[in-house]
Design a protein around this motif. Structure first.
Motif: not given
Length: 620
Positions: A338-348, A225-229
């Motif tokens: 999505f906020t949580w997915l960013v918080h756990v560093r799955y998304l950038a 994914g392009a937005n993966r951390a």
């Protein structure tokens, strides 16, 4: 002019159903009309005299057909019987020969609009009618909508009888004009864990699948994914579906919240893959805005009536799209995920932060307090519930369970989930003191895991006590424990018994299909409690005396939450303090409770009435 010979056309022979053939055999074997009426017909709507007349006419029709179409030996035998007795004296053997000769002309073909009682025993028809299923077409539609476990919602219809019904419907699909779908399995869906094969959903696919059965192509899975951390992620999620499931696992102890969040994320994933052709972890702000617009009017591929999640007809949206409030909820839910997915560093990053919420009307009255029942209507409903609870047999037991559930909600203002979760250990008797009368208090765990104590009436406790007697349990025993309201019958399958935690008194798994007789059974699910409430309301529409048209419309729209509104409005009308009502309902804010008194609306109506009165002609 000489008379011309005319061709005589005989009327088409009358046709009879399988049930009517069986009833005639029983009559020939000597069973009484009363016994036949109970076994094969609806005794409440069919008089014994009508049944006797039907069987006599049927016998005459079959004999006439056999005389015309039967073999010479059978014809001679029948004619000899007529010559000797004045009519055909039937025996089981003779009737069998007549059926073989005339049955292919006299046997009816099932049709979609035929009542179920015409083809199956009255007992089966009555049980299906209790769920609103009265014709063969309605039964086929119900089975297709519910899937392989359709029979679980019909009391006393087990998997064996369900298998017979489905096989018969499939055998007569041509004449009925409707067919039971192929994915409705005839095997017991509860006997062992069901392994549902995954369904690969690609861009433009017409066949969609729920989250637990969903598979997506690698290029849309989010593996790249392009937005993966870029750094180390705190969750072991190889792709987007893993990440969504990891987020949902946070709510394992809050099943209702988990179910709501799963619905929104499931819809989003399916839209990304099947409609947009983009991975969840590659969404941009433009994709988010497009999905927000999609929520207003989902495409036909995504909508359909409610069916089982295992059905191929399952769709993520109901017809008609979402209300503005539901659209607003969906966007906020997705943004939080999505906020949580960013918080756990799955998304950038979170593209939903740049998306505004859908516009909704700011309503003055957020609660549907107009759904509250009037004191007079609620009083008459309680009287009818008490009257019907005196009935005997399975119907009486169901009325007693419904009465207990409705009084719990209508006395304490409980939400449906709180009422279904009520336990005997949480219900305490407090003796009278100097100021307060003796009363029962029910400890309730509400939203946000907040505990509150709710008073319930002696009438409510008596209703629970009667329901417990139906379950074979002593409500007043010193060691009494268990749900306040529970199903009286549990299907005799391992998964069903595990679901309802059925145990014998020694703690071993039970073997009986009934929850009566000392077995410990878990309470109703929220869905089951809603079903019991709806059944009671449907029955009350016919049972409550002297309903006005306005009362009938209000009762028809009554939901479980209406009883909560009723408690609030009636308590305030009786002079209860606003703080007391707030504590009873478990509202976090006093402002929420104050909506029930609506002083601004009352003033608005008074002043408008004065203005309208001035506009009336003086001579009226």
């Amino acid at each position: 002019m000489a008379n011309q010979p005319q061709q005589l056309e005989l009327p088409a022979p009358r046709t009879y159903s399988r049930t009517e053939f069986t009833a005639l055999r029983a009559r020939v074997k000597g069973l009484s009309i009363a016994t036949i009426a109970r076994a094969y017909f609806d005794a409440e709507t069919t008089e014994p005299l009508e049944i006797e007349r039907l069987l006599r006419t049927m016998r005459e029709d079959l004999v006439a057909l056999a005389l015309r179409e039967g073999s010479s030996v059978l014809t001679a035998h029948l004619q000899a019987s007529i010559a000797k007795h004045g009519e055909v004296r039937l025996t089981p053997v003779t009737l069998q020969l007549i059926e073989e000769a005339a049955g292919r002309w006299a046997a009816a073909q099932p049709a979609a609009d035929h009542p179920i009682a015409r083809w199956f025993r009255a007992l089966i028809a009555a049980r299906l009618a209790g769920e609103g299923i009265r014709t063969l077409g309605e039964l086929v539609a119900f089975i297709n909508r519910r899937g392989g476990s359709w029979w679980r919602s019909v009391p006393r219809i087990g998997v064996g009888r369900a298998r017979v019904l489905v096989a018969w419907l499939r055998r007569h699909a041509t004449s009925i004009g409707q067919a039971v779908e192929h994915e409705v399995e005839l095997t017991d869906p509860l006997a062992a864990p069901v392994t549902n094969a995954t369904i690969l959903v690609t861009t433009g696919a017409t066949q969609l699948a729920p989250l637990e059965r969903l598979a997506v192509p690698v290029e849309l899975s989010g593996v790249r994914g392009a937005n993966r951390a870029p750094g180390f992620a705190y969750v072991r999620a190889a792709h987007d579906l893993d990440a969504v499931r990891a987020y949902l696992h946070r709510y394992d102890d809050r099943p209702q919240t988990q179910r709501a969040y799963k619905r929104e994320l499931e819809r989003l994933v399916l839209w990304c893959v099947a409609e947009r052709g983009v991975a969840l972890s590659s969404m941009t702000v433009e994709d988010c805005e497009a999905y927000k617009a999609f929520l207003k009017a989902p495409g036909e591929r995504f909508t359909g009536p409610p069916v089982a999640r295992t059905s191929r007809q399952w769709r993520p949206f109901a017809p008609g799209g979402l209300s503005p409030e539901s659209q607003h909820y969906a966007v906020r839910t997705i943004r939080a995920a999505f906020t949580w997915l960013v918080h756990v560093r799955y998304l950038a990053g979170n593209p939903w932060r740049a998306v505004t919420d859908p516009m909704t009307v700011k309503r003055v009255r957020k609660l549907q307090v107009e759904r509250a029942l009037s004191l007079d209507l609620w009083t008459r409903m309680r009287a009818t519930l008490a009257e019907r609870a005196e009935l005997i047999g399975p119907v009486g037991a169901r009325w007693r369970a419904a009465r207990a559930l409705l009084l719990i909600m209508g006395d304490g203002g409980l939400r449906i989930a709180e009422a279904a979760a009520g336990e005997r250990l949480a219900l305490t008797w407090l003796p009278a003191d100097e100021e307060a009368p003796a009363s029962w208090l029910l400890e309730v765990i509400g939203k946000g895991m907040k505990q509150r104590d709710v008073p319930v009436s002696d009438e409510c406790v008596d209703a629970i006590r009667a329901h417990w007697r139906d379950r074979g349990q002593d409500f007043d025993a010193a060691d009494a424990q268990g749900p306040l309201v529970a199903p009286l019958v549990v299907p005799p399958t391992p998964r069903a018994r595990a679901k309802f935690a059925v145990q014998n008194e020694d703690g071993a798994p039970g073997v009986e299909s009934s929850a009566i007789g000392g077995h410990q059974v878990s309470g109703y699910s929220v869905r089951g409690a809603r079903g019991l409430t709806q059944w009671a309301i449907d029955q009350l529409l016919e049972a409550v005396p002297e309903l006005s048209e306005a009362e009938r419309r209000k009762l028809a729209r009554t939901s479980p939450h209406a009883f909560r509104h009723t408690v609030a409005t009636q308590m305030l009308a009786s002079g209860a303090a606003l703080e007391v009502v707030q504590q009873t309902l478990g509202h976090a804010s006093l402002g929420t409770t104050s909506i029930y008194i609506s002083p601004e609306q009352s003033r608005l109506r008074r002043e408008a009435a004065k203005y309208h009165a001035r506009l009336m002609p003086s001579d009226r």
